[in-house]
Design a protein around this motif. Structure first.
Motif, short mmCIF file in Angstrom:
data_model
loop_
_atom_site.label_atom_id
_atom_site.label_comp_id
_atom_site.label_asym_id
_atom_site.label_seq_id
_atom_site.Cartn_x
_atom_site.Cartn_y
_atom_site.Cartn_z
N ILE A 239 0.82 -1.43 0.12
CA ILE A 239 0.08 -0.04 -0.18
C ILE A 239 0.79 1.21 0.04
CG2 ILE A 239 -1.81 1.16 1.15
CD1 ILE A 239 -2.71 -1.36 2.68
N SER A 240 1.69 1.36 1.06
CA SER A 240 2.71 2.51 1.27
C SER A 240 3.79 2.19 1.76
CB SER A 240 2.01 3.68 2.07
OG SER A 240 2.49 4.82 2.22
N PRO A 241 4.84 2.00 1.07
CA PRO A 241 6.14 1.64 1.63
C PRO A 241 6.73 2.63 2.64
CG PRO A 241 6.19 1.08 -0.84
CD PRO A 241 4.91 1.99 -0.27
N GLY A 242 7.23 2.26 3.96
CA GLY A 242 7.63 3.16 4.81
C GLY A 242 6.72 3.33 5.80
N SER A 243 5.28 3.28 5.48
CA SER A 243 4.30 3.73 6.48
C SER A 243 4.00 2.73 7.65
CB SER A 243 3.09 3.73 5.80
OG SER A 243 2.96 4.84 4.73
N THR A 244 3.27 3.17 8.74
CA THR A 244 3.10 2.20 9.44
C THR A 244 1.79 1.59 9.20
OG1 THR A 244 1.65 3.76 10.60
CG2 THR A 244 3.82 3.80 11.57
N PRO A 245 1.45 0.29 9.87
CA PRO A 245 0.11 -0.29 9.42
C PRO A 245 -1.10 0.49 9.27
CG PRO A 245 1.55 -1.74 10.76
CD PRO A 245 2.09 -0.52 10.68
#
Length: 298
Positions: A239-245
């Motif tokens: 979904i969004s590399p580097g993001s939190t869940p």
């Protein structure tokens, strides 16, 4: 992203504190209900709304807060049966409750949502229930007790009990072409992905609402705080590399066509800052959203 972050107060243990933190960090909307925080949420928000006059507010009518049942019975706006089951959309109760909400909040609510009108309702009864409720809300708008109204549902759309065109038809019947139906509220999340899949394909309540000019409030975007613990690192990176869940989950909701506001229930300043940062980013592409739906299903 095209959506904005708003404060939902359903699971906030201290509504006033959460609202101050959200408003001080740029939130422009808080959503509440008479039955939240044990029936104290609206009164708790009054001082916050006075301190932040640009903060808009929505509340609801339907569920009867325990601390109002005896008062409603004495006022003759609640039957004994409705008081016992804790839910009522009778016209007299709607008129009484929206006036009470205005007093509690200290201002005219921007939107009043019918709260889970599907509650204890048969399919054959829902159209009449909604029409009668819309009549009462149109009257409240004409008296300037409220500014506009909407419908907040948990399963009404997903069960096929009603759809946006049916709501618009009933609102027009109740209030004419210049009716005051302005918004819908429904769960949108990685758990409730069917509406996301429908929006990707160009149909469903989110697209219908967008086409009709109705604002969509996405409730329970983290499914009561359960989703971050369920999201794997692989899904987060998809979904969004580097993001939190949590950020990845919110990004999906905020990127979905038609969603105007994402209602996050939190009093944690760090969680709010992370969420605001996520919603402020460019939206995810339809291809990413489609891959999420393919991975998780609906």
């Amino acid at each position: 992203m095209t959506a904005q972050l708003g404060l939902g107060t359903y699971r906030c243990p201290d509504v006033a504190e959460a609202a101050v933190r959200a408003a001080s960090r740029g939130a422009d909307w808080v959503d509440t209900a008479p039955n939240y925080e044990g029936g104290r949420a609206e009164a708790a928000l009054a001082l916050v709304l006075a301190a932040y006059p640009d903060l808009r507010v929505s509340t609801k009518v339907g569920f009867v807060p325990p601390n109002a049942r005896r008062i409603g019975l004495r006022a003759g706006v609640l039957s004994v049966d409705d008081a016992e089951r804790g839910h009522c959309l009778a016209p007299g109760y709607i008129s009484w409750q929206v006036a009470r909400s205005k007093r509690m909040l200290g201002r005219v609510p921007d939107v009043v949502f019918l709260h889970n009108p599907e509650y204890d309702c048969q399919e054959s009864e829902i159209a009449d229930r909604l029409y009668v409720a819309f009549l009462a809300l149109e009257e409240a708008c004409s008296q300037r007790v409220i500014s506009s109204y909407g419908l907040a549902t948990w399963r009404g759309f997903s069960s096929g009990l009603f759809d946006v065109p049916a709501l618009l038809e009933l609102a027009t019947k109740a209030g004419g072409p210049e009716h005051h139906l302005r918004a819908i509220q429904l769960p949108v999340s990685l758990v409730h992905l069917a509406v996301v899949a429908q929006a990707i394909d160009g149909h469903g309540p989110l697209v219908d609402a967008l086409d009709a000019g109705l604002e969509v409030f996405a409730s329970a975007p983290l499914h009561g705080g359960e989703i971050p613990g369920l999201v794997t690192r692989e899904l987060t990176d998809l979904i969004s590399p580097g993001s939190t869940p949590a950020q990845a989950a919110l990004a999906v909701v905020a990127s979905t066509t038609g969603v105007k506001r994402v209602l996050l229930s939190t009093g944690n300043p760090e969680h709010w800052t992370q969420a605001a940062d996520t919603v402020g980013r460019p939206p995810l592409s339809p291809d990413v959203l489609r891959r999420v739906v393919d991975v998780l299903g609906t």
